[in-house]
Design an enzyme around this catalytic site. Structure first.
Site, PDB file in Angstrom:
ATOM      1  N   ASN A 151     -84.340 -42.323  81.716  1.00  0.00           N
ATOM      2  CA  ASN A 151     -83.291 -42.240  82.741  1.00  0.00           C
ATOM      3  C   ASN A 151     -83.227 -40.887  83.441  1.00  0.00           C
ATOM      4  O   ASN A 151     -82.359 -40.679  84.282  1.00  0.00           O
ATOM      5  CB  ASN A 151     -81.910 -42.521  82.116  1.00  0.00           C
ATOM      6  CG  ASN A 151     -81.684 -43.993  81.855  1.00  0.00           C
ATOM      7  OD1 ASN A 151     -82.383 -44.837  82.410  1.00  0.00           O
ATOM      8  ND2 ASN A 151     -80.722 -44.313  80.994  1.00  0.00           N
TER       9      ASN A 151
ATOM     10  N   ALA B 289     -73.726 -40.772  80.319  1.00  0.00           N
ATOM     11  CA  ALA B 289     -73.631 -40.903  78.863  1.00  0.00           C
ATOM     12  C   ALA B 289     -74.902 -41.456  78.219  1.00  0.00           C
ATOM     13  O   ALA B 289     -74.928 -41.678  77.012  1.00  0.00           O
ATOM     14  CB  ALA B 289     -72.445 -41.790  78.503  1.00  0.00           C
ATOM     15  N   ASP B 290     -75.957 -41.670  79.015  1.00  0.00           N
ATOM     16  CA  ASP B 290     -77.183 -42.234  78.448  1.00  0.00           C
ATOM     17  C   ASP B 290     -78.421 -41.542  79.028  1.00  0.00           C
ATOM     18  O   ASP B 290     -79.302 -42.196  79.593  1.00  0.00           O
ATOM     19  CB  ASP B 290     -77.225 -43.737  78.744  1.00  0.00           C
ATOM     20  CG  ASP B 290     -78.235 -44.475  77.876  1.00  0.00           C
ATOM     21  OD1 ASP B 290     -78.578 -43.960  76.790  1.00  0.00           O
ATOM     22  OD2 ASP B 290     -78.676 -45.563  78.280  1.00  0.00           O
ATOM     23  N   PRO B 291     -78.515 -40.208  78.878  1.00  0.00           N
ATOM     24  CA  PRO B 291     -79.607 -39.468  79.528  1.00  0.00           C
ATOM     25  C   PRO B 291     -80.892 -39.400  78.693  1.00  0.00           C
ATOM     26  O   PRO B 291     -81.421 -38.330  78.432  1.00  0.00           O
ATOM     27  CB  PRO B 291     -78.991 -38.080  79.718  1.00  0.00           C
ATOM     28  CG  PRO B 291     -78.100 -37.926  78.526  1.00  0.00           C
ATOM     29  CD  PRO B 291     -77.579 -39.305  78.198  1.00  0.00           C
ATOM     30  N   HIS B 292     -81.402 -40.561  78.264  1.00  0.00           N
ATOM     31  CA  HIS B 292     -82.676 -40.547  77.535  1.00  0.00           C
ATOM     32  C   HIS B 292     -83.825 -40.334  78.533  1.00  0.00           C
ATOM     33  O   HIS B 292     -83.624 -40.465  79.753  1.00  0.00           O
ATOM     34  CB  HIS B 292     -82.844 -41.830  76.712  1.00  0.00           C
ATOM     35  CG  HIS B 292     -82.862 -43.084  77.522  1.00  0.00           C
ATOM     36  ND1 HIS B 292     -83.958 -43.465  78.279  1.00  0.00           N
ATOM     37  CD2 HIS B 292     -81.927 -44.050  77.700  1.00  0.00           C
ATOM     38  CE1 HIS B 292     -83.707 -44.608  78.871  1.00  0.00           C
ATOM     39  NE2 HIS B 292     -82.476 -44.985  78.558  1.00  0.00           N
TER      40      HIS B 292
END
Length: 222
Positions: free
Chosen positions: A109, A103-106
């Protein structure tokens, strides 16, 4: 009242506590690695459980390039076609097949490692997609691509909770306007993911509530 700030604060607290528990994060990584065990284009770091506790996470060292660092990719002769195919699977399969997504694929990451592989880092924030959510989302995106706006919104509304004073018609009007901005955008800056996110973001003011995993998913797709 429609934005339910108490519920939002409680949810934020729960997510934060989960992110601070590295045993939970390690288990999330293990689950991703199992889900992608047969995919040679996606790398999931190994967790060293003998050296991991709730406050210490010990994982395999990853030598790679941050996604988006084009200069470094050029130096390493990264095959962009192969990388794009691996990225597409890394993004779509967790949502549409596994039902368990990052849920945090910036860019910090998501890394490119040897062999044009995609590697996710930081598994503290994950989301879950149910079978019904998958079905309605696929139907929503298919309708959107076919320019069947009424059908698209009908499928999307099946995923929501509607408060007693919900103004469904006004939500549909606002969502239709957002969708038309996608169809009429000559600059190609609008995307399906952005459109999806903007529709979900506009819903609460009309008393229409999407489940938290849906909000996480919209953010992840963006």
């Amino acid at each position: 009242r429609n934005f339910r700030p108490r519920a939002a604060a409680k949810e934020f607290a729960e997510y934060t506590l989960k992110e601070l528990d590295f045993v939970t994060e390690g288990k999330n990584a293990d689950r991703f690695r199992y889900n992608f065990r047969k995919d040679k284009g996606i790398k999931i770091p190994l967790i060293y459980w003998d050296y991991t506790t709730r406050r210490v996470l010990t994982m395999e060292f990853i030598d790679g390039i941050r996604m988006g660092d084009l200069h470094a990719m050029k130096k390493k002769n990264v095959n962009h076609t192969a990388l794009a195919e691996n990225c597409t699977r890394a993004c779509s399969e967790p949502i549409l097949i596994h039902g368990f997504f990052h849920a945090d694929p910036h860019p910090g990451n998501v890394w490119v490692v040897k062999g044009n592989k995609v590697c996710y880092l930081d598994y503290g924030m994950v989301g879950v997609v149910t079978k019904e959510m998958k079905k309605q989302m696929l139907l929503f995106f298919r309708s959107l691509l076919n320019k069947e706006i009424d059908s698209a919104l009908r499928h999307l509304l099946k995923l929501t909770e509607q408060l007693p004073d919900a103004n469904t018609e006004q939500f549909k009007n606002d969502a239709t306007e957002i969708i038309y901005s996608l169809y009429l955008d000559s600059t190609k800056k609008k995307t399906l993911a952005k459109t999806f996110y903007h529709i979900i973001s506009s819903a609460a003011q009309h008393g229409i509530i999407f489940p938290s995993n849906m909000v996480l998913l919209a953010k992840a797709l963006m």
